[in-house]
Every structure is written in structure tokens, then in C-alpha cells.
Scaffold this active site. Structure first.
Site, PDB file in Angstrom:
ATOM      1  N   ASP A   1       0.704  -1.479   0.071  1.00 36.33           N
ATOM      2  CA  ASP A   1      -0.081   0.485  -0.225  1.00 36.33           C
ATOM      3  C   ASP A   1       1.134   1.816   0.054  1.00 36.33           C
ATOM      4  O   ASP A   1       1.857   0.802   0.239  1.00 36.33           O
ATOM      5  CB  ASP A   1      -0.704   0.101   1.266  1.00 36.33           C
ATOM      6  CG  ASP A   1      -1.613   1.295   1.218  1.00 36.33           C
ATOM      7  OD1 ASP A   1      -2.593   1.781   0.772  1.00 36.33           O
ATOM      8  OD2 ASP A   1      -1.696   1.584   2.519  1.00 36.33           O
TER       9      ASP A   1
ATOM     10  N   ASP B   1      -2.195  -1.362   5.911  1.00 36.71           N
ATOM     11  CA  ASP B   1      -2.271  -0.237   7.196  1.00 36.71           C
ATOM     12  C   ASP B   1      -3.351  -0.083   7.741  1.00 36.71           C
ATOM     13  O   ASP B   1      -3.571   0.171   8.893  1.00 36.71           O
ATOM     14  CB  ASP B   1      -1.052   1.160   7.678  1.00 36.71           C
ATOM     15  CG  ASP B   1      -1.781   1.872   6.721  1.00 36.71           C
ATOM     16  OD1 ASP B   1      -1.695   3.213   7.102  1.00 36.71           O
ATOM     17  OD2 ASP B   1      -2.087   1.658   5.428  1.00 36.71           O
TER      18      ASP B   1
ATOM     19  N   ASP C   1      -7.007  -2.478   4.282  1.00 35.14           N
ATOM     20  CA  ASP C   1      -6.399  -3.401   3.030  1.00 35.14           C
ATOM     21  C   ASP C   1      -6.208  -4.901   4.099  1.00 35.14           C
ATOM     22  O   ASP C   1      -5.825  -5.935   3.334  1.00 35.14           O
ATOM     23  CB  ASP C   1      -5.158  -2.912   4.062  1.00 35.14           C
ATOM     24  CG  ASP C   1      -4.414  -1.627   3.604  1.00 35.14           C
ATOM     25  OD1 ASP C   1      -4.295  -1.525   1.628  1.00 35.14           O
ATOM     26  OD2 ASP C   1      -3.893  -0.590   3.612  1.00 35.14           O
TER      27      ASP C   1
END
Length: 630
Positions: free
Chosen positions: A332, A524, A528
């Protein structure tokens, strides 16, 4: 190997538990000396009594476990092997050798207990910093209380040098905190009013008060300790294989020993039963799989300990194995490769008072935990208090929708406005920075631009991943594609995709796995969590990450440093290397001494080294992992 259900007291085992072993060793050495000097009175029943006491002091527990397991239907195990081998030695009059085999087996067991206890102590010492008392503020007075009795919403005082006992929110003036126990990061972290401090941190500057936000058992530190305790229960493939192997291998060894004792009767002239029984006993002692059964789990435990020292938590030994197979890392952007600390850059308002626009936007964003939302609220201070919004809902990957003065308000990205058919200036799509657009009652009202910053160790994280054999690095983000491509170019990432919804990230990872790639995903946020679960190995940034991401992850990075991904891979590879060193050492030495034993060259003394000696060497090799620098 430890007996079933044996407890390890993390090194606090009483010293008197070693007394029987010490007495047994003294009696054995005394018996050997008396034998050597040919003392006349030391013979017959007296000799048997001395060696018998020495044997029972260390062997009684092993025989007990052998009999208990036989009663449960588990006949062929190392307790059974050691029992019949040593009792057989007594049968043929080799008392000293019988005692020595059992004694050194038990000494090896003590080594294992000490090694495991040391590993657990080293892990807990890093993170279990919870004080037993806390200063509770009541009616303006500070009273001493047990942290387990303090409720959510109560105020506690933390003096300079004190450890924080409970998670909470800073009240009044802030301070700086040593966070090494939680993150492994030695650099102090400054915390101001309204920011979170976690149990285990140490107050460095001035007396502060915090409002408790989590019960004692729900604190971040308690969750970490729970993860550490659970981690050793998750077995790696190698570990599972050795356990299954030992169950098949042991009965085969027993029947081979029986054959070695009896079959020569039909083929050998001058067959002497006791000679061939002795060879079979040597064969049994050498064949005991203790070195494998002990050292392999200990190797993985050492890997988990080494990871903890470096600010990472593996939720099981199996993930130490899996991470060595990873060839593709997907990450990410926000909060993973970038700091997730946004700063407002520009505000544009259309047909509305700017102060009202700012207050209304901040009022909606105050209902969200997204880093961009937090940045807006922090930048504009308490302005949002002036406006009342209701019926606020978060639309994943788009933004927020709510009611203000009976008007519908939309705050989010351009996709949110498109979803509700709100027209906006096309020039907005050309802005590179993150942008929050606002629409009121179906009409475009303005925007706010926000910029993020790449984490300090971002470039080195990518370089280290390539160094450790990661062939493909991918970045997936819900942020604007222009920003995502800019960050990817800066970090030299292979592929990058922006403007993704949570389900789009899942699709991308599924595509990579369909190509036969072993994928690790690092994220995080709450959005996700599905991708972390889908990946072969899921990483969560633990210090700033959401509970959902941390719960679903296989590895939690407490420091929020992307460079730790490469460190985790290195620890996994080193752990696997040490485990295979132990397997090769055990099998190599045993095979050699087995051959000597079958031909009558090796005695029970060599058998002791091949079993207990190799086990001790394997244990020392396993605990070496925690001393390594990564």
C-alpha cells in the site's frame, strides 16, 4: 525432548530441580572411579545399588513418561527408546554406560529447558514493561492503584521515567516518550495533547496525565504479548514433517534393533546374545530423534525471538518458512511507503464563505480515521465544532456523505462526486497532490489539496528487497494515480496502480497469485485487511495501523518502517538455514555412528555423543539466531 505437558518457567525454575541430576553425576563418577581402581568391596549388589540409585535419580521420570505413553497407546517415542536402551544395558551388566546414557539425556533436556526459557525471557524483556502500580487521579488527588482495576475514561498520571501502564490519550501538555519496547525504535517520540500513548512506553520529559482508552487486557502491549505466546504454537512445515517422521521412524528403529539382536543367530558362528544385544542398544540410543525433535522447534522459536528484537511479530513459525518463498512484494502507499502525515497545501472555495467551507469540511472529516481526514481536522483546529453534521456514512474508497442544515454534503475524491452525478471543473483532475473535493446539495463547492511525504527508509527498503531476491515490487493505492506514479518513480517500483477500491486491490493480488507468484502484501488500513488475508504472507504496519489490519496480518511491523520487510525475509532465510543445518548435523552424525554401532565398533559412549551431544550442539546452533544482527 520435553515430556508431554511439561512447563517451562521462563528461567525461574528452582535450582533444586537440578539436584537429582548433580547427585546422579557424582554417584556415576564415583562408581567409574571405584571400577577403575578395582576396589574389592565394590562388586555384586553394592555396585548395582550405587549405579541403580544414580540411574533412578535421572531415569525414573523418563520411565514414568514411557509407561504413561504406553498406557495411552503411544509406544514408540524417545522415552521408550531411552528406557529400553538403558535398562537393557543394566541387563547385560553395563551399569555405568546405562546410567551415562540416561544422565546425559536428562542433561540435554535441561539444556533445552534453559534455551527455551532464555528465548522467552528475551522476547518478554523487550516488550513486557507493564508496571504493577499506576497513579490514578481522583478528586484532584493521585492515589496508587492496580492498572488492572482502572476503567476506560479514568485519568492516570505518568511521572518522568515511569512506564505507561495503559493505553490512553494525552491530556494537557505533552511530553516525549521512549517507544523502544513497542517499536524497537530508539529515537524518542514526541506526543502532544490528544495524541495516543501506549502501554510499555516510558515518559522522558515531564509529568503528564492520560485519559485511559483501553482496559488493561485490551492494551496494545497485552495484544502483542498474546501474539508472542500464540506464535510458538503455529508449526512450520519442516516442524510438522519432523513430528510425523519421528512417529514413523521410531517403530522402524525398534524393529531393526530387535532384528539386529536376533537375526545374527541364523548367520553368525559363535553367536553370543549379549554381544548382539549390546549392539542393538547402541543402535537404539543413536537412533533416538531427540536432536531433531528438540532443535527444530527451538530454531523457529529463536527466529520469532530475533524478529521481536527487531520490532516485528511473526504470528507463527509457519510464516518464517513461507516468507522465504516470497518473490513478489505488494505494498500500500499511504502509511506504508509514505508517512501518512498529510499537510494542507491549498484551499479553493466556490460561492461560499471560506471559513464556513473549512468548518463544514472539517466537521465531516472529524468522523473519519483516514490520515487525510485527520490532517484536515488538525490543520483547521477546532473550527469543525461550529458546525453540526448528522447521518455521516463512510463510502469505502470514495469518502464521506452526511447531512448539514437538511442538505446533503459530500466530502471525498472525484469518484465520490461522479457517483452522485455532481459536475466539477475538469482542471481538478490535473492536480497531482491528494485532493479532497466538496459538494453541497448536489453542487460542487470547492477543494482542499494535501501532500504526503515518503518515509525516510522508503528508498533503502526497496533496495534491500531487491538484494534479498524479490523479483517484483508492486504498489497499490486508493490515492490518485498521478500521485501513485510519482511515488513509484521516485522509489523505482516496478508496477504501480492508483485510484483502487479495496476490491480492486484484491483483484490485483489474485492476478499475481494466478501467475504462480508467492505474494507478500504490506498495508496498514482497514481497507487493506481483505488483501492482507488473501496474500501468502500478510504484513501490517502495527504502530499506526488499524486493528483490522493487525488482526488479519501474519507479520506485524511495530516500527512502521518498510525496511523491516526485507529484515523479516532475512530472518526467515537465516532461521531456515539454521534448521536445515541441525537436520543435516543430526542425520549425518547418527548415520555414521549407526554404521559403526551395527558392526560393533561404536560403544554406548559414542552413542551418547551421537544422541545427546548432537542434540546439545543443535540447541546451541538454534539459539545462535537471537545473537545475530539483522
Amino acid at each position: 525432548m520435553l515430556p508431554p505437558n511439561a512447563k517451562i518457567d521462563d528461567g525461574k525454575e528452582k535450582k533444586d530441580s537440578y539436584i537429582p541430576t548433580i547427585i546422579s553425576l557424582i554417584l556415576l563418577l564415583a562408581g567409574i572411579a571405584l571400577d577403575y581402581f578395582g576396589t574389592e568391596w565394590f562388586s555384586g549388589y553394592i555396585r548395582l545399588l550405587i549405579f541403580g540409585i544414580s540411574y533412578l535419580l535421572v531415569g525414573a521420570r523418563v520411565i514414568k513418561y514411557a509407561l504413561t505413553n504406553i498406557a495411552k497407546g503411544d509406544v514408540f517415542n524417545e522415552f521408550f527408546l531411552m528406557s529400553i536402551a538403558t535398562l537393557g544395558a543394566f541387563y547385560i551388566g553395563e551399569y555405568a554406560e546405562g546410567v551415562a546414557v540416561m544422565l546425559f539425556y536428562v542433561i540435554g533436556e535441561h539444556f533445552q529447558e534453559a534455551a527455551v526459557a532464555r528465548s522467552r525471557r528475551s522476547i518478554k524483556a523487550l516488550i513486557d514493561n507493564r508496571p504493577e502500580e499506576v497513579g490514578l487521579v481522583k478528586d484532584g488527588q493521585v492515589v496508587t492503584a492496580n492498572p488492572q482495576t482502572v476503567g476506560i475514561g479514568e485519568i492516570i498520571q505518568i511521572k518522568v521515567g515511569e512506564k505507561v501502564a495503559l493505553d490512553g490519550e494525552i491530556q494537557g501538555n505533552g511530553s516525549s516518550f521512549n517507544t523502544a519496547a513497542l517499536t524497537g525504535e530508539s529515537k524518542p517520540a514526541s506526543k502532544t495533547k490528544g495524541e495516543m500513548v501506549l502501554a510499555g512506553m516510558i515518559n522522558l520529559e515531564k509529568v503528564v496525565e492520560i485519559k485511559v482508552t483501553s482496559a488493561y487486557e485490551d492494551s496494545a502491549l497485552s495484544k502483542i504479548l498474546h501474539l508472542v505466546e500464540e506464535a510458538s504454537g503455529q508449526k512450520a512445515k519442516t516442524q510438522k514433517f519432523i513430528t510425523k517422521f519421528a512417529k514413523i521412524y521410531t517403530p522402524i528403529v525398534v524393529f531393526m534393533a530387535i532384528a539386529l539382536t536376533l537375526l545374527p543367530f541364523f548367520f553368525v558362528e559363535n553367536y553370543i546374545f549379549n554381544d548382539w544385544l549390546y549392539r542393538a542398544l547402541v543402535f537404539l540410543v543413536i537412533s533416538c530423534p531427540c536432536a531433531l525433535v528438540i532443535s527444530i522447534p527451538l530454531g523457529y522459536f529463536g527466529g520469532i525471538g530475533a524478529a521481536s528484537k527487531n520490532g516485528m511479530l511473526f504470528k507463527g513459525a509457519n510464516f518464517l518458512d513461507l516468507i522465504t518463498e516470497v518473490n513478489t512484494v505488494v505494498m500500500d502507499k499511504t502509511g506504508t511507503l509514505t508517512e501518512g502525515v498529510f499537510k494542507v497545501q491549498e484551499v479553493e472555495v466556490q460561492e461560499m464563505d471560506e471559513n464556513k467551507f473549512i468548518a463544514l469540511t472539517a466537521a465531516l472529516e472529524a468522523k473519519s480515521t483516514h490520515p487525510i481526514a485527520k490532517a484536515i481536522v488538525e490543520f483547521f483546529g477546532d473550527s469543525h465544532i461550529r458546525e453540526t453534521v448528522s447521518e455521516v456514512e463512510e463510502i469505502a474508497g470514495h469518502g464521506l456523505r452526511g447531512k448539514w442544515e437538511n442538505k446533503e454534503v459530500l466530502v471525498g475524491n472525484t469518484k465520490l462526486l461522479q457517483k452522485y452525478d455532481v459536475t466539477f471543473p475538469t482542471r481538478i483532475t490535473e492536480i497531482v497532490e491528494s485532493i479532497v473535493v466538496v459538494a453541497i446539495d448536489g453542487k460542487y463547492a470547492g477543494y482542499i489539496t494535501i501532500a504526503d511525504k515518503i518515509k525516510e527508509d522508503g528508498p533503502s527498503a526497496i533496495a534491500k528487497l531487491r538484494e534479498y531476491g524479490i523479483k517484483t515490487i508492486v504498489m497499490l493505492s486508493g490515492d490518485k494515480d498521478t500521485i501513485v506514479q510519482k511515488v513509484a518513480k521516485e522509489l523505482k517500483i516496478d508496477m504501480a496502480f492508483g485510484g483502487l477500491l479495496p476490491q480492486d486491490k484484491v483483484t490485483r493480488v489474485k492476478d499475481l497469485k494466478a501467475q504462480g507468484k508467492k505474494v507478500a502484501f504490506v498495508g496498514d488500513g482497514i481497507n487493506d485487511a481483505p488483501v492482507i488475508t488473501l496474500a501468502d504472507v500478510g504484513f501490517a504496519m502495527g504502530a499506526l495501523g488499524s486493528d483490522a489490519a493487525i488482526e488479519t496480518a501474519d507479520v506485524v511491523i511495530q516500527t512502521d518502517q518498510p525496511s523491516k520487510i526485507a529484515t523479516a525475509i532475512k530472518i526467515g532465510k537465516k532461521t531456515k538455514q539454521v534448521v536445515w543445518q541441525n537436520i543435516i548435523l543430526a542425520f549425518g552424525v547418527k548415520a555414521l555412528v549407526l554404521a559403526f554401532g551395527a558392526f560393533g565398533v561404536a560403544s554406548l559412549w559414542e552413542a551418547v555423543f551421537a544422541d545427546v551431544g548432537v542434540a546439545c550442539l543443535a540447541i546451541l546452533n538454534a539459539i545462535r539466531i537471537q545473537r545475530m544482527r539483522f
